[in-house]
Write a protein that holds these residues in place. Structure first.
Motif, PDB file in Angstrom:
ATOM      1  N   THR A 125       0.854  -1.186   0.000  1.00 16.04           N
ATOM      2  CA  THR A 125       0.000   0.000   0.000  1.00 16.04           C
ATOM      3  C   THR A 125       0.891   1.238   0.000  1.00 16.04           C
ATOM      4  N   HIS A 126       0.666   2.131  -0.948  1.00 18.00           N
ATOM      5  CA  HIS A 126       1.525   3.302  -1.138  1.00 18.00           C
ATOM      6  C   HIS A 126       1.235   4.352  -0.070  1.00 18.00           C
ATOM      7  N   LYS A 127       2.091   4.407   0.968  1.00 23.99           N
ATOM      8  CA  LYS A 127       1.875   5.324   2.081  1.00 23.99           C
ATOM      9  C   LYS A 127       3.074   6.225   2.387  1.00 23.99           C
ATOM     10  N   GLY A 128       4.137   6.129   1.590  1.00 25.97           N
ATOM     11  CA  GLY A 128       5.317   6.945   1.836  1.00 25.97           C
ATOM     12  C   GLY A 128       5.927   7.452   0.548  1.00 25.97           C
ATOM     13  N   VAL A 129       6.839   8.402   0.670  1.00 26.79           N
ATOM     14  CA  VAL A 129       7.480   9.026  -0.490  1.00 26.79           C
ATOM     15  C   VAL A 129       8.833   8.368  -0.752  1.00 26.79           C
ATOM     16  N   GLY A 130       9.025   7.875  -1.961  1.00 24.08           N
ATOM     17  CA  GLY A 130      10.294   7.258  -2.330  1.00 24.08           C
ATOM     18  C   GLY A 130      11.385   8.287  -2.558  1.00 24.08           C
ATOM     19  N   LYS A 131      12.624   7.891  -2.211  1.00 23.30           N
ATOM     20  CA  LYS A 131      13.763   8.797  -2.363  1.00 23.30           C
ATOM     21  C   LYS A 131      14.774   8.320  -3.396  1.00 23.30           C
ATOM     22  N   ILE A 132      14.787   7.026  -3.697  1.00 22.94           N
ATOM     23  CA  ILE A 132      15.747   6.497  -4.662  1.00 22.94           C
ATOM     24  C   ILE A 132      14.981   5.726  -5.744  1.00 22.94           C
ATOM     25  N   PRO A 133      15.570   5.570  -6.938  1.00 21.96           N
ATOM     26  CA  PRO A 133      14.837   4.982  -8.065  1.00 21.96           C
ATOM     27  C   PRO A 133      14.714   3.461  -7.999  1.00 21.96           C
ATOM     28  N   VAL A 134      13.855   2.962  -7.091  1.00 25.13           N
ATOM     29  CA  VAL A 134      13.515   1.545  -7.077  1.00 25.13           C
ATOM     30  C   VAL A 134      12.121   1.370  -7.664  1.00 25.13           C
ATOM     31  N   GLU A 135      11.709   0.118  -7.908  1.00 24.34           N
ATOM     32  CA  GLU A 135      10.405  -0.161  -8.517  1.00 24.34           C
ATOM     33  C   GLU A 135      10.210   0.640  -9.810  1.00 24.34           C
ATOM     34  N   GLY A 136      11.227   0.623 -10.648  1.00 25.30           N
ATOM     35  CA  GLY A 136      11.144   1.309 -11.930  1.00 25.30           C
ATOM     36  C   GLY A 136      11.497   2.787 -11.876  1.00 25.30           C
ATOM     37  N   GLY A 137      11.742   3.323 -10.677  1.00 21.98           N
ATOM     38  CA  GLY A 137      12.138   4.715 -10.530  1.00 21.98           C
ATOM     39  C   GLY A 137      11.025   5.720 -10.741  1.00 21.98           C
ATOM     40  N   MET A 138       9.770   5.248 -10.805  1.00 19.42           N
ATOM     41  CA  MET A 138       8.662   6.149 -11.116  1.00 19.42           C
ATOM     42  C   MET A 138       7.970   6.706  -9.875  1.00 19.42           C
ATOM     43  N   VAL A 145       9.734   8.154  -7.175  1.00 19.68           N
ATOM     44  CA  VAL A 145      10.577   9.111  -6.445  1.00 19.68           C
ATOM     45  C   VAL A 145       9.851  10.443  -6.301  1.00 19.68           C
ATOM     46  N   GLY A 146       9.665  10.898  -5.064  1.00 19.34           N
ATOM     47  CA  GLY A 146       9.041  12.183  -4.802  1.00 19.34           C
ATOM     48  C   GLY A 146       7.537  12.221  -4.996  1.00 19.34           C
ATOM     49  N   ILE A 147       6.931  11.072  -5.259  1.00 19.53           N
ATOM     50  CA  ILE A 147       5.474  11.025  -5.504  1.00 19.53           C
ATOM     51  C   ILE A 147       4.726  10.922  -4.178  1.00 19.53           C
ATOM     52  N   ALA A 148       3.754  11.804  -3.997  1.00 22.57           N
ATOM     53  CA  ALA A 148       2.953  11.780  -2.772  1.00 22.57           C
ATOM     54  C   ALA A 148       2.186  10.472  -2.668  1.00 22.57           C
ATOM     55  N   PRO A 149       2.016   9.953  -1.456  1.00 28.89           N
ATOM     56  CA  PRO A 149       1.301   8.685  -1.278  1.00 28.89           C
ATOM     57  C   PRO A 149      -0.113   8.741  -1.843  1.00 28.89           C
ATOM     58  N   THR A 150      -0.491   7.668  -2.512  1.00 25.11           N
ATOM     59  CA  THR A 150      -1.847   7.568  -3.044  1.00 25.11           C
ATOM     60  C   THR A 150      -2.769   6.831  -2.072  1.00 25.11           C
ATOM     61  N   ASN A 151      -2.170   6.134  -1.110  1.00 26.14           N
ATOM     62  CA  ASN A 151      -2.909   5.289  -0.161  1.00 26.14           C
ATOM     63  C   ASN A 151      -3.678   4.171  -0.861  1.00 26.14           C
ATOM     64  N   LYS A 152      -3.265   3.863  -2.094  1.00 24.06           N
ATOM     65  CA  LYS A 152      -3.857   2.746  -2.822  1.00 24.06           C
ATOM     66  C   LYS A 152      -2.926   1.540  -2.761  1.00 24.06           C
ATOM     67  N   SER A 153      -3.505   0.361  -2.960  1.00 29.07           N
ATOM     68  CA  SER A 153      -2.742  -0.888  -2.887  1.00 29.07           C
ATOM     69  C   SER A 153      -2.558  -1.500  -4.268  1.00 29.07           C
ATOM     70  N   PHE A 154      -1.574  -2.373  -4.374  1.00 24.82           N
ATOM     71  CA  PHE A 154      -1.335  -3.093  -5.628  1.00 24.82           C
ATOM     72  C   PHE A 154      -1.025  -4.554  -5.332  1.00 24.82           C
ATOM     73  N   VAL A 155      -1.278  -5.401  -6.308  1.00 23.68           N
ATOM     74  CA  VAL A 155      -0.883  -6.815  -6.278  1.00 23.68           C
ATOM     75  C   VAL A 155      -0.426  -7.171  -7.688  1.00 23.68           C
ATOM     76  N   VAL A 156       0.848  -7.554  -7.836  1.00 28.69           N
ATOM     77  CA  VAL A 156       1.387  -7.936  -9.140  1.00 28.69           C
ATOM     78  C   VAL A 156       2.259  -9.181  -8.961  1.00 28.69           C
ATOM     79  N   GLN A 157       2.802  -9.664 -10.061  1.00 31.45           N
ATOM     80  CA  GLN A 157       3.735 -10.781 -10.003  1.00 31.45           C
ATOM     81  C   GLN A 157       5.126 -10.332 -10.424  1.00 31.45           C
ATOM     82  N   HIS A 158       6.131 -10.912  -9.774  1.00 34.94           N
ATOM     83  CA  HIS A 158       7.540 -10.701 -10.112  1.00 34.94           C
ATOM     84  C   HIS A 158       8.181 -12.052 -10.410  1.00 34.94           C
ATOM     85  N   ILE A 159       9.268 -12.019 -11.142  1.00 32.21           N
ATOM     86  CA  ILE A 159      10.170 -13.166 -11.235  1.00 32.21           C
ATOM     87  C   ILE A 159      11.532 -12.705 -10.730  1.00 32.21           C
TER      88      ILE A 159
END
Length: 206
Positions: free
Chosen positions: A143-156, A158-172
């Motif tokens: 659940t997006h509740k904090g502001v990112g500081k470094i380019p992880v998770e695709g780098g998109m 960083v500096g984005i205000a929390p949306t308070n929304k949740s996600f569910v995806v798959q990784h390998i």
């Protein structure tokens, strides 16, 4: 109907994901075929089909068992929010996506993930292990509740205000182990779907 640029982007992303999945399976089963029978190992939560499509279960070696157990313990530490405990499962000379990051770099990455997603969680759907390599297909959520500081998770994020929304995806995730510690890691993530679920990119309609 002419597809929009967003439609084409989503279409290309899906095709890319399917190609990566197919490549991963071909690579893994090709590796198994190249190993002597005594050296083959698969550690799994459900049977994995053989290259010819028939059901096959191969007993894991002691090395594969130990590596899979280490990976489970790492994910449990990360899921609990204990970044220091999670980083302890990595070698000091760990490489992430081919770059040397060491434990300080991993601490920054994992801490930023937990800042953006305090409930960030990996759940293994399927695990395969051969020699010193473990491949995991994971369900990843948060659940997006904090502001990112470094380019992880695709780098998109960083500096984005929390949306308070949740996600569910798959990784390998692809991991290499040495002497009981993770020494190398690569990952393929569905960042496009994650951003759409967080409301930060438009979703495909129609």
């Amino acid at each position: 109907m002419v597809e929009s640029g967003r439609d084409l982007l989503h279409h290309d992303a899906v095709l890319g994901w399917e190609a990566i999945m197919a490549f991963t399976r071909r690579w893994f089963f090709g590796l198994l075929a190249a190993l002597p029978v005594a050296g083959r190992a698969i550690a799994q939560e459900s049977p994995v089909p053989a290259a010819d499509g028939s059901p096959e279960t191969i007993e894991p070696s002691s090395l594969a068992k130990a590596n899979v157990e280490t990976l489970h313990r790492y994910m449990a530490a990360m899921n609990s929010g204990d970044v220091a405990a999670a980083v302890a499962f990595f070698s000091p000379d760990t490489r992430n996506h081919g770059k040397p990051v060491g434990k300080p770099g991993l601490t920054r990455v994992l801490s930023d993930l937990r800042t953006m997603f305090p409930d960030y969680r990996h759940e293994a759907i399927e695990l395969t292990a051969a020699g010193d390599v473990v491949i995991a297909r994971n369900k990843v959520s948060g659940t997006h509740k904090g502001v990112g500081k470094i380019p992880v998770e695709g780098g998109m994020l960083v500096g984005i205000a929390p949306t308070n929304k949740s996600f569910v995806v798959q990784h390998i995730h692809w991991w290499r182990f040495r002497e009981g510690l993770i020494v190398e890691h690569y990952a393929t993530r569905d960042d496009l779907d994650m951003m759409q679920q967080l409301g930060l990119l438009p979703t495909r309609t129609g």
